[in-house]
Design a protein around this motif. Structure first.
Motif, short mmCIF file in Angstrom:
data_model
loop_
_atom_site.label_atom_id
_atom_site.label_comp_id
_atom_site.label_asym_id
_atom_site.label_seq_id
_atom_site.Cartn_x
_atom_site.Cartn_y
_atom_site.Cartn_z
N PRO A 251 0.81 -1.22 0.00
CA PRO A 251 0.00 0.00 0.00
C PRO A 251 0.84 1.28 0.00
CG PRO A 251 -0.14 -1.12 2.12
CD PRO A 251 0.51 -2.07 1.19
N VAL A 252 1.99 1.24 0.69
CA VAL A 252 2.84 2.42 0.73
C VAL A 252 3.43 2.70 -0.65
CG1 VAL A 252 4.88 3.47 1.80
CG2 VAL A 252 3.35 2.05 3.16
N LEU A 253 3.83 1.64 -1.36
CA LEU A 253 4.35 1.81 -2.71
C LEU A 253 3.28 2.35 -3.65
CD1 LEU A 253 6.57 -1.37 -3.17
CD2 LEU A 253 7.35 1.00 -3.27
N LEU A 254 2.08 1.86 -3.53
CA LEU A 254 0.98 2.31 -4.41
C LEU A 254 0.70 3.81 -4.21
CD1 LEU A 254 -1.52 -0.68 -4.13
CD2 LEU A 254 -0.21 0.00 -6.16
N ILE A 255 0.65 4.22 -2.97
CA ILE A 255 0.38 5.64 -2.68
C ILE A 255 1.50 6.52 -3.22
CG2 ILE A 255 0.14 7.33 -0.83
CD1 ILE A 255 -1.25 5.14 0.82
N LEU B 255 3.60 5.92 -5.73
CA LEU B 255 3.58 5.98 -7.19
C LEU B 255 2.49 6.91 -7.69
CD1 LEU B 255 4.20 2.21 -8.00
CD2 LEU B 255 5.75 4.11 -8.52
N GLY B 256 1.32 6.86 -7.05
CA GLY B 256 0.25 7.78 -7.42
C GLY B 256 0.62 9.23 -7.15
N CYS C 88 1.15 4.32 -15.02
CA CYS C 88 1.13 2.95 -15.53
C CYS C 88 1.77 1.98 -14.53
CB CYS C 88 1.87 2.88 -16.87
SG CYS C 88 1.00 3.69 -18.23
N ASN C 89 2.85 2.40 -13.90
CA ASN C 89 3.51 1.52 -12.93
C ASN C 89 2.64 1.32 -11.70
OD1 ASN C 89 5.74 -0.13 -12.26
ND2 ASN C 89 6.48 1.45 -10.87
N MET C 90 1.88 2.34 -11.31
CA MET C 90 0.97 2.19 -10.19
C MET C 90 -0.09 1.14 -10.50
SD MET C 90 -1.56 4.96 -8.37
CE MET C 90 -2.68 4.90 -9.77
N LEU C 91 -0.61 1.18 -11.70
CA LEU C 91 -1.61 0.19 -12.11
C LEU C 91 -1.00 -1.22 -12.15
CD1 LEU C 91 -3.47 2.15 -14.94
CD2 LEU C 91 -4.29 1.67 -12.63
N LEU C 92 0.24 -1.30 -12.64
CA LEU C 92 0.92 -2.60 -12.68
C LEU C 92 1.10 -3.15 -11.27
CD1 LEU C 92 2.44 -4.73 -14.38
CD2 LEU C 92 4.50 -3.38 -14.05
#
Length: 400
Positions: free
Chosen positions: A72-76, A78-79, A170-174
Motif C-alpha cells: 500500500p505504501v508503494l501504491l500511494i 507511485l500515485g 502505468c507503474n501504479m496500475l501494474l
C-alpha cells in the motif's frame, strides 16, 4: 511482469527517470519561471528541496511499510509521483514548481520501501547481487531520464513531465494488479519517534558498529550531488552543449553505470573484498573527475565514462552489509533511516556545489570537479579504519 522484482525495479527506474529528466531542462525552466539568466542558486535550492522532502519522509514511509505492509505504501507513492509531475508540467511560477518538486521528493522516499521489499524476499547470500541489480535499474532510469528530458525538452520544456506522469501512473496500475505483499500488516502501534527524521540520526551515530558505515554512505551521497547540480551548467559553459547533448552525456554515464552495477559488483567483491572494492571505486572516480576538470573537448568526457562508472562498485556491498546488522522486522525502518541519512547529504550537497560553481563559473567551470576529488579523499581514512562486528543477522534489534 508477474515477478515482484519486475515491479520493484521498474518503480526504482522511474524514480531515477524523475530525478534525471529534470537535469537537462532545469536551467531553461528556471529561467522561464524566474525571468533571470543566472539560475545557479535556484538550481541548488530546487535540488535541495527535493532532498529535504526525501529526508523527512523516508523514515515515515519505511516505518509505515513495517506496520501496514510494503504494497500500500508503494501504491500511494507511485500515485503521488504522477500527481507531482502533472503539477510541474503546469507550473507557471517558481513557487508552483517548487511545490511540485517537493511532492516528487516526498514520493521518491519509496526507495526505502523498495529496498525493504527486496530484503524481505531475498536470502542473505543473494542480497548483494540483487542490490547490484537495484542500483543497475536506477542506472537504467538515469539513462532514460536525461535523454528523455533533453530530447523532449528541446521540443517543449513541459513535455518530459507529462511523459513521466504517464509512466508513473502505468507503474501504479501494474503494482496494483500484480505486486504481492511481502510483509503482512502488524498489529502493534507505530513508534512515533521513528517518524522524527532527527531521531534516526541520533540512533545511527550512537552505534559504534554502524556509525562509520553510515558516514561513508553520507559522503558518497554528498559527493554524488555535484553531478545533478552542476553537469548541465558545466556542459553548456565548457562545450556549449544543448539540452539533447546534456541528456546524451548523462545517458552515456547511465549506460556504463548500469552495466557496472549489474555485472561487475558481485564479482569485484568476491575477488577483492569490500574494502579494496571501495578503494578501486574511489580511484576510478577521482581519475575520471580529473580528466573532466581538464577536458577541452567533449569526446574526452564520453571516453572516460566507463572508468567513471566504476566509481560506484562498492555501494551495493555496503548496502548488503548494512542489512545484516538489523533484524527482519525492522528492515523497512532501517532502510528509511539509511535513505534519510543519504537524503540529508543531498540537502547540503546541491547548496554547497552550486555555490562553488557560482564562484568558479567564469574562470574555470571544471574546477568544481576538483572539489569533489577533495571530498572523496575524506572517505579513504574512514574506510581504512572501518571495523564491523562479524555477528549473525539480527544483532541490532532495537532502532529506538
Amino acid at each position: 511482469m508477474k515477478n515482484p522484482f519486475f515491479v520493484i525495479f521498474t518503480a526504482i527506474a522511474l524514480d531515477a527517470v524523475g530525478i534525471g529528466l529534470i537535469f537537462p531542462i532545469l536551467p531553461g525552466l528556471l529561467r522561464e519561471v524566474t525571468h533571470t539568466s543566472n539560475v545557479a542558486p535556484y538550481i541548488g535550492i530546487t535540488t535541495a528541496l527535493y532532498a529535504v522532502m526525501q529526508f523527512v519522509f523516508a523514515p515515515v514511509l519505511g516505518a509505515l511499510s513495517d506496520r501496514l505492509g510494503r504494497r500500500p505504501v508503494l501504491l500511494i507513492s507511485l500515485g503521488g509521483a504522477a500527481i507531482s509531475y502533472v503539477l510541474m508540467a503546469s507550473a507557471s511560477t517558481l513557487w508552483l514548481l517548487l511545490i511540485g518538486r517537493a511532492i516528487a521528493g516526498l514520493t521518491s522516499a519509496n526507495m526505502a520501501v523498495a529496498t525493504a521489499y527486496i530484503t524481505d524476499i531475498s536470502p542473505e547470500d543473494k542480497r548483494a547481487g540483487r542490490f547490484g541489480v537495484f542500483n543497475a535499474m536506477f542506472g537504467v532510469g538515469f539513462i532514460i531520464g536525461p535523454v528523455l528530458g533533453g530530447l523532449l525538452g528541446d521540443y517543449w520544456l513541459r513535455l518530459p513531465f507529462i511523459v513521466a506522469a504517464g509512466l508513473n501512473a502505468c507503474n501504479m496500475l501494474l503494482a496494483l494488479f500484480v505486486l504481492a505483499e511481502s510483509r503482512k500488516a502488524q498489529q502493534e502501534k507505530i513508534d512515533l519517534s521513528a517518524l522524527n527524521p532527527l531521531q534516526p540520526m541520533k540512533w545511527a551515530f550512537s552505534m559504534k558498529v554502524l556509525a562509520p558505515l553510515i558516514l561513508v554512505f553520507f559522503i558518497f551521497s554528498f559527493s554524488g550531488e555535484v553531478y545533478g547540480t552542476c553537469w548541465a551548467l558545466w556542459g553548456a559553459d565548457t562545450f556549449k552543449w544543448n539540452g539533447l547533448w546534456i541528456g546524451l552525456s548523462l545517458g552515456a554515464f547511465g549506460v556504463c553505470q548500469a552495466l557496472v552495477q549489474a555485472f561487475l559488483t558481485g564479482p569485484a567483491v568476491k575477488l577483492m573484498g569490500d574494502r579494496p572494492t571501495i578503494f578501486v571505486g574511489l580511484a576510478c572516480a577521482c581519475l575520471a573527475l580529473l580528466v573532466m576538470a581538464l577536458a577541452k573537448q567533449s569526446w574526452m568526457i564520453f571516453a572516460i565514462m566507463p572508468v567513471f562508472a566504476l566509481g560506484g562498485i562498492g555501494t551495493p556491498a555496503l548496502q548488503s552489509l548494512a542489512t545484516k546488522q538489523v533484524e527482519k522486522g525492522k528492515q523497512g525502518q532501517f532502510q528509511g533511516v539509511l535513505t534519510s541519512v543519504i537524503s540529508l547529504s543531498a540537502i547540503i550537497g546541491p547548496l554547497v556545489f552550486s555555490s562553488i560553481y557560482f564562484l568558479v563559473q567564469k574562470q574555470w567551470p571544471g574546477a568544481v570537479w576538483l572539489s569533489n576529488i577533495a571530498v572523496y579523499m575524506i572517505i579513504v581514512p574512514i574506510v581504512m579504519n572501518l571495523r564491523l562486528k562479524k555477528e549473525e543477522p539480527g544483532l541490532i534489534n532495537d532502532l529506538g
